[in-house]
Design a protein around this motif. Structure first.
Motif, PDB file in Angstrom:
ATOM      1  N   HIS A  81      10.236   4.086  -0.109  1.00  0.00           N
ATOM      2  CA  HIS A  81       8.990   4.215  -0.879  1.00  0.00           C
ATOM      3  C   HIS A  81       8.170   5.375  -0.290  1.00  0.00           C
ATOM      4  O   HIS A  81       8.118   5.537   0.933  1.00  0.00           O
ATOM      5  CB  HIS A  81       8.206   2.900  -0.796  1.00  0.00           C
ATOM      6  N   HIS A  94       6.420   5.050   5.982  1.00  0.00           N
ATOM      7  CA  HIS A  94       6.793   6.063   6.966  1.00  0.00           C
ATOM      8  C   HIS A  94       7.494   5.377   8.138  1.00  0.00           C
ATOM      9  O   HIS A  94       6.887   4.554   8.829  1.00  0.00           O
ATOM     10  CB  HIS A  94       5.546   6.793   7.481  1.00  0.00           C
ATOM     11  N   SER A 113      -4.362   2.266   7.012  1.00  0.00           N
ATOM     12  CA  SER A 113      -2.921   2.118   6.839  1.00  0.00           C
ATOM     13  C   SER A 113      -2.481   0.876   7.598  1.00  0.00           C
ATOM     14  O   SER A 113      -3.188   0.394   8.483  1.00  0.00           O
ATOM     15  CB  SER A 113      -2.191   3.332   7.410  1.00  0.00           C
ATOM     16  N   LEU A 144       0.954  -1.227  -1.359  1.00  0.00           N
ATOM     17  CA  LEU A 144       1.741   0.009  -1.387  1.00  0.00           C
ATOM     18  C   LEU A 144       1.082   1.104  -2.215  1.00  0.00           C
ATOM     19  O   LEU A 144       1.216   2.287  -1.918  1.00  0.00           O
ATOM     20  CB  LEU A 144       3.134  -0.274  -1.953  1.00  0.00           C
ATOM     21  N   GLN A 145       0.366   0.701  -3.230  1.00  0.00           N
ATOM     22  CA  GLN A 145      -0.290   1.685  -4.084  1.00  0.00           C
ATOM     23  C   GLN A 145      -1.454   2.361  -3.349  1.00  0.00           C
ATOM     24  O   GLN A 145      -1.669   3.556  -3.480  1.00  0.00           O
ATOM     25  CB  GLN A 145      -0.806   0.967  -5.330  1.00  0.00           C
ATOM     26  N   ASN A 146      -2.182   1.577  -2.531  1.00  0.00           N
ATOM     27  CA  ASN A 146      -3.427   2.073  -1.940  1.00  0.00           C
ATOM     28  C   ASN A 146      -3.350   2.441  -0.463  1.00  0.00           C
ATOM     29  O   ASN A 146      -4.295   3.008   0.070  1.00  0.00           O
ATOM     30  CB  ASN A 146      -4.520   1.022  -2.120  1.00  0.00           C
ATOM     31  N   HIS A 147      -2.252   2.086   0.201  1.00  0.00           N
ATOM     32  CA  HIS A 147      -2.205   2.282   1.652  1.00  0.00           C
ATOM     33  C   HIS A 147      -0.837   2.770   2.109  1.00  0.00           C
ATOM     34  O   HIS A 147       0.183   2.372   1.551  1.00  0.00           O
ATOM     35  CB  HIS A 147      -2.526   0.968   2.376  1.00  0.00           C
ATOM     36  N   HIS A 148      -0.855   3.603   3.143  1.00  0.00           N
ATOM     37  CA  HIS A 148       0.391   4.004   3.788  1.00  0.00           C
ATOM     38  C   HIS A 148       0.807   2.892   4.749  1.00  0.00           C
ATOM     39  O   HIS A 148      -0.030   2.164   5.273  1.00  0.00           O
ATOM     40  CB  HIS A 148       0.202   5.319   4.548  1.00  0.00           C
ATOM     41  N   GLU A 153      -9.832   5.730   6.159  1.00  0.00           N
ATOM     42  CA  GLU A 153      -8.606   5.514   5.384  1.00  0.00           C
ATOM     43  C   GLU A 153      -7.721   4.576   6.201  1.00  0.00           C
ATOM     44  O   GLU A 153      -7.359   4.896   7.335  1.00  0.00           O
ATOM     45  CB  GLU A 153      -7.897   6.851   5.171  1.00  0.00           C
ATOM     46  N   LYS A 166       5.128   5.771   0.283  1.00  0.00           N
ATOM     47  CA  LYS A 166       4.017   5.390   1.167  1.00  0.00           C
ATOM     48  C   LYS A 166       4.512   4.760   2.472  1.00  0.00           C
ATOM     49  O   LYS A 166       3.717   4.400   3.328  1.00  0.00           O
ATOM     50  CB  LYS A 166       3.087   4.392   0.446  1.00  0.00           C
TER      51      LYS A 166
END
Length: 193
Positions: free
Chosen positions: A145, A149, A101, A122-126, A99, A147
């Motif tokens: 947002h 951090h 990011s 932004l939809q698929n990744h932090h 996964e 996603k």
């Protein structure tokens, strides 16, 4: 495996890069941080940019004592000019069990809305964001947002540009570089002209 991708030209990699990458590996919910060396864009003339493989070698030297930090040349194999969204698609195909990011400074988050297909990112990744000192105190509209951090990482204001300029001027900047990177630069007489 949760991987954070920290992109840069790393020209050269310095202790500031290592502090941020290691902080993310140790304090964010990431198992590894890959330092992705951005290749030279053939359409841009950049006299100060070292050959891709020299910069990759310096990232290898800088990270070899940090098991959670890994150099990556993944973008060397992609057609140029390349976009982050394409790199992520390529990585997901190559490593379906990972996964991915993104790691970026606050300054990059402010301009993320200008990136190619940033909505897909932004939809698929932090996105893990470290603080930067910035004269522009305006916050990013993406800061809240789900996603994104914000990581309370040390603020490190060392630039590769400053290091290259200092070497050219004959100044001792050894404390700003991992010792093996300093030795590599010194041995090869990089950045002196």
């Amino acid at each position: 495996m949760k991987i954070g991708l920290y992109f840069g030209t790393f020209n050269p990699i310095h202790v500031g890069h290592l502090i941020i990458a290691n902080h993310m590996a140790e304090n964010a919910d990431l198992e590894q941080v890959w330092l992705v060396v951005t290749p030279h864009n053939p359409h841009k003339k950049k006299e100060t940019l070292l050959d891709d493989y020299h910069r990759l070698q310096m990232v290898h030297l800088a990270t070899e004592d940090y098991p959670k930090l890994k150099p990556s040349d993944i973008e060397f194999k992609l057609s140029q000019p390349n976009y982050t969204v394409n790199t992520l698609v390529h990585l997901e195909e190559k490593y379906p069990d990972h996964e991915f990011s993104l790691i970026m400074g606050e300054d990059n988050l402010k301009s993320l809305h200008k990136w190619k297909n940033y909505e897909v990112l932004l939809q698929n990744h932090h996105i893990y964001v470290y603080p930067r000192l910035s004269p522009d105190q305006e916050d990013s509209c993406l800061k809240n947002h789900p996603k994104v951090h914000l990581i309370d990482a040390p603020i490190v204001e060392i630039s590769s540009t400053f290091i290259r300029k200092s070497i050219k001027e004959g100044k001792n900047i050894q404390p700003l570089l991992p010792s093996k990177v300093w030795e590599y630069i010194d041995h090869n007489n990089f950045y002196k002209k």
